[in-house]
Structures are given as C-alpha cells and as structure tokens.
Design an enzyme around this catalytic site. Structure first.
Site, PDB file in Angstrom:
ATOM      1  CB  VAL A 110      -0.914   0.032   1.245  1.00  0.00           C
ATOM      2  CG1 VAL A 110      -1.677   1.339   1.302  1.00  0.00           C
ATOM      3  CG2 VAL A 110      -1.858  -1.149   1.208  1.00  0.00           C
ATOM      4  N   GLY A 113       2.103   3.918   2.714  1.00  0.00           N
ATOM      5  CA  GLY A 113       3.026   3.799   3.833  1.00  0.00           C
ATOM      6  C   GLY A 113       3.292   2.435   4.419  1.00  0.00           C
ATOM      7  CB  CYS A 114       2.211  -0.484   5.366  1.00  0.00           C
ATOM      8  SG  CYS A 114       0.797  -1.365   4.657  1.00  0.00           S
ATOM      9  N   GLY A 115       4.244  -1.851   3.345  1.00  0.00           N
ATOM     10  CA  GLY A 115       4.516  -2.764   2.246  1.00  0.00           C
ATOM     11  C   GLY A 115       5.923  -3.264   2.356  1.00  0.00           C
TER      12      GLY A 115
END
Lengths: 292, 292
Positions: A110, A113-115
């Site tokens: 994503v 901000g995350c991944g």
C-alpha cells in the site's frame, strides 16, 4: 466457456450518522458525520483484509479491491459477493479459488506507507511495463469535466469530510466529457477500487471513449499507480501533486493535471495528451506574473 | 542496565523540488512540489517496509514507526538508525533483534484500508484496554493552540499539499499551550510516527504537562487509534470526524475536537476533558441557528 458476472448483494447502510456535540458556547447540538465502517473481507471462507469504508457500494469496493490487488484477473473469476452490515463482513466466493493466496497476501503493498521494499521495487518495475491507451483530452473537455464535478458536489449533499473520485469518458465533441461513475469514500484508494469494481460489472461496449479520472485530494504516487494499473491515462485534481506521483506519471506517460478550478489548471506531466486551445482560458493581463 | 538512546544519522534532503508545468494559457513555468520519497527500512539487515515520506526527519520517522507498530518496546532497544538518501534506505540495528519479526510483520494493520480482520479485532480490543492520562484542557488553551498553528503555517513556507501534525503540552496558565514539535509529511500517520520518534528521543523530564495533538485533515479512526496508543488524550483538527474515529474516541475516552478555526470548534467526544469558559467565544446572536 463464458462465465457470467458475479452475483452481488445490494447491502446498503446510511452514509452518515448523527452525533451529539458541544460547541464553543458550550451548547449541545447534532452533527452529521460520515459513517466510516470496518468491512472484513472473506474469500472462500478465508479472512483476507479489513477495509475501512463509507459503505456506499461495498460489493463493488470488494470486487475492485481484488482486481486492483491482482488477486483475481477478472470479475468472471468471482461467483458471488455478499455483504452483511449486521456483521460487517463481505463473503466472496470464487469459481476456482485464488492461487497462492497466503503468499500473495503476506506481501501487500500500500503505497501510502506500508509494504515490502522488494515488492515496492517489483511494483515500480511492473508500472514501467504498462502500456496506457492513447487518450487525448481537449481543453474544453477538461472544463466540462471540472464543471460536472462542481455541479455534482453542489447538487448532492456529501457525507462530508470524505474523498470523491469520478470516472469520465471523452466523446467526439469539443465539450464531450461524461461522468460515468462518482464515488465518495473515506479514502481515495477505496473510492478508486469501487470504480474499478463498477467498470468490471459493465457490459461490453457500455463504456466508449477515452477514460479520465477526477479525484479530490493530492495527486500522490498511489493515485497515479492505480490509474496506470487500471489503464486510465489522464488524472485531474483540484489539488497539487507530489514528487513521487510526478515521477511515476512521467515514467508511464500519464497526464497529470492539478489545481484545476474554474478555468485554471496546471499540467505537471504528460502534456502531450492535453490539446490546448489558445485564448480559451481568457485574456492574460500584461502585468500578471509569469509563474502559473 | 540503562541503555543509551540510539545513534541517529541526520540525513537531509530538500523537502520540495521544482518541476516544469504548463498552465491553462499554454505557458510553461516552474512549480514547487513536495518531494515525496520512498524509504526502505531494513532492520538488522532484513527488509521490513517501504515508507513514503517527505523526508524531513527520516530517522525519527523510522524510530516512531517501529514504536507505533509495537515492533520495539522503547527507543533503547535500538542501537542505531542510519538513513542514506542516495539509496533511499534506512538501516536499523537493534541490540537484541526483534522477536518473531516474520510473524508480526506478516500481520500488519493499517487502518486506512489494509490489514487482517482478526488483527483488526485484536487492535480494537487492545485499544479498549488502554488507560489514557487524565489530561484536561481549558478553552483559552485550545485557542492558544489553534493560534500557534496559524502562526506556524503563515510563518514557515510549507512544502505544500502535505499534512501537518503537532504535539503541544499544556501548562499551568490559562493560555499555556506550547508547541513542542511540528511535522509535515505526505501522510498523517507518518507525521504522527515522526512525532512518536521525537518524543522517544527526549531526555526524561523534558516534556512536562498534558499532551495534545493537532492534525490537519479529518479525525479518522487511524488518527484516534495512534493518539490513544501514544497516550495522548486530546486531539484537535481543523476538519471533521468520521464515525469510526468517533466510536474509537468514545470507547477510550479520548477528547476529539474538530472544525477548530478562530474561536469556533465542535467537541465530538470526551468533552469532560474540555473545561469551557462561558462567554469566551463571544456573544451568541439571538437569531443564529441553534445547530453548531
């Protein structure tokens, strides 16, 4: 074998709710707030993800999410999507299951901000391989689009404090820009996923002409990446653009237009897709500063 | 054994970049856009996540991210954080490794729209167990806070198109609300994570008084959850609130104040933490509508 489109429930819940608040005079009153809800998605009885959504078209959101996450190849892979707001759940049945679902959902990306870094790298490499359609938009079509949004927003009472995205198709005429789908949600990626679900449910030939996205909020990398993945070559926003969005747009040849209000706008990238008409925006006063 | 705080690099990169754009008159010019960058975080040489950030305080962002994701218990668990913008990477060394990091990072929850349902359920259950400090804010302190933000925004040229978050502490005096930390980033969860990192790096006793967050943008569930996890009992925004944010705030007893501009505001939840002063907001005209 031609499969049918999935069976979708039509689960609806109020888009707003009233809460009691206190104002600066210490007076109590009621205010409508957007009814953001959690929706847990189960695919073939296996829990996949929880989405936060306003819930206007939850079935389309779930379908679009599966498509945009590349967990299914087309809507025909899905037999049914049943949403039940009593338990905040969406049950998806597929015809043939989802390959390697454990592995693929462990590595979610994503871009807000995350991944995983390597998955991010793969994502960017995949982006560069995308071929966008040869969509071009004339300046008066852009103005018709911006005006349609203005009318939409003033006509339909928004749930408030939410993001809106719209899909337009461009026709032959100079001013021909038709709003096909308008979705509000608490997050723009959910709104765009819902549009992806809506597109997937249209009969063949229903959507003619070049496609353009409109979005409230900034043109971020996330927005540009999703548009590119969905084969939409032009994105318009009232707001500005970030560097990462700019870089992705430039890499894939997407046309990004921001700060679009009334007759003004700024084209950050892909200006070859925009057919300008000199004089359309009105006279330029000789003493106005040069910078846009 | 008392461990020292981590060694942090001081990697800096420009917060904006100029790009050439075309406006509605077909004229070319330069515009500054926020320099959103990808930052891949490696913990003990293992790739963890890629964050999208403006990059103002990347070391604090990474530290705060690890804290807010509960991957470390305190800053002292970290030996060093080294950011290198040449390769868009942050290398984190911990003293004792992160327990079960594979398992814990496979189950990320980001409440803006991705995560696992059961983890979401656990998150919500964990929220209810949180005990917030007994922070109270007086109405003139709120006005001092809002004014401080107004001054900050007009004094310091923003990177534009970004979100800002600030941490305030409340003192003894009626108007005593001090801005301790102000962070802009492309996403508010990153800005709040950076503040968490900043707080963690302060010497004991440096931050006295009740804590209040200010944020641009809506008071969503994500914002409220992070505040509660960070032990901040009051959140203020210029914008509105969503239902999920409202429900979480009510569950944990957090005070949520929105639509805060000049002297006006709306307190959605936790009004027991707000000490109102009648007459402070000015006279109410007899013919004004009752709803706030």
């Amino acid at each position: 074998m031609t499969r049918r489109l999935p069976r979708l429930s039509a689960a609806r819940a109020p888009l707003t709710r009233e809460v009691e608040v206190i104002d600066e005079h210490g007076e109590r009153g009621l205010i409508s707030i957007p009814a953001e809800r959690d929706l847990t998605v189960y695919v073939d009885r296996r829990e996949l993800v929880t989405l936060m959504t306003l819930g206007a078209q939850p079935e389309l959101l779930v379908l679009g999410y599966l498509l945009n996450q590349r967990l299914i190849e087309s809507a025909a892979d899905v037999e049914s999507i049943t949403v039940d707001w009593e338990v905040n759940a969406a049950a998806v049945k597929t015809h043939a299951g989802i390959d390697r679902i454990e592995e693929r959902t462990a590595r979610k990306v994503v871009t807000t901000g995350c991944g995983q870094g390597s998955v991010f790298g793969e994502l960017m490499a995949g982006i560069e391989r995308l071929a966008l359609p040869d969509t071009r938009m004339r300046q008066p079509q852009l103005y018709a689009l911006v005006n349609a949004i203005r009318l939409q927003e003033s006509t339909y009472k928004s749930a408030g404090s939410v993001h809106g995205c719209a899909l337009f198709t461009l026709g032959e005429g100079d001013h021909d820009a038709r709003m096909q789908c308008f979705v509000e949600d608490v997050g723009r990626h959910n709104a765009i996923d819902t549009i992806a679900g809506w597109i997937a449910m249209q009969p063949p030939g229903r959507l003619e002409g070049g496609r353009v996205f409109y979005t409230t909020g900034r043109l971020t990398s996330e927005m540009v990446i999703k548009s590119a993945q969905m084969g939409v070559a032009i994105v318009v926003s009232r707001s500005g653009m970030t560097q990462m969005g700019y870089e992705v747009a430039t890499k894939v040849g997407l046309c990004a237009i921001g700060r679009a209000t009334n007759k003004r706008f700024v084209c950050y990238a892909g200006s070859d897709r925009l057919i300008l008409q000199p004089g359309l925006a009105g006279a330029r006063w000789p003493d106005r500063p040069d910078s846009p």
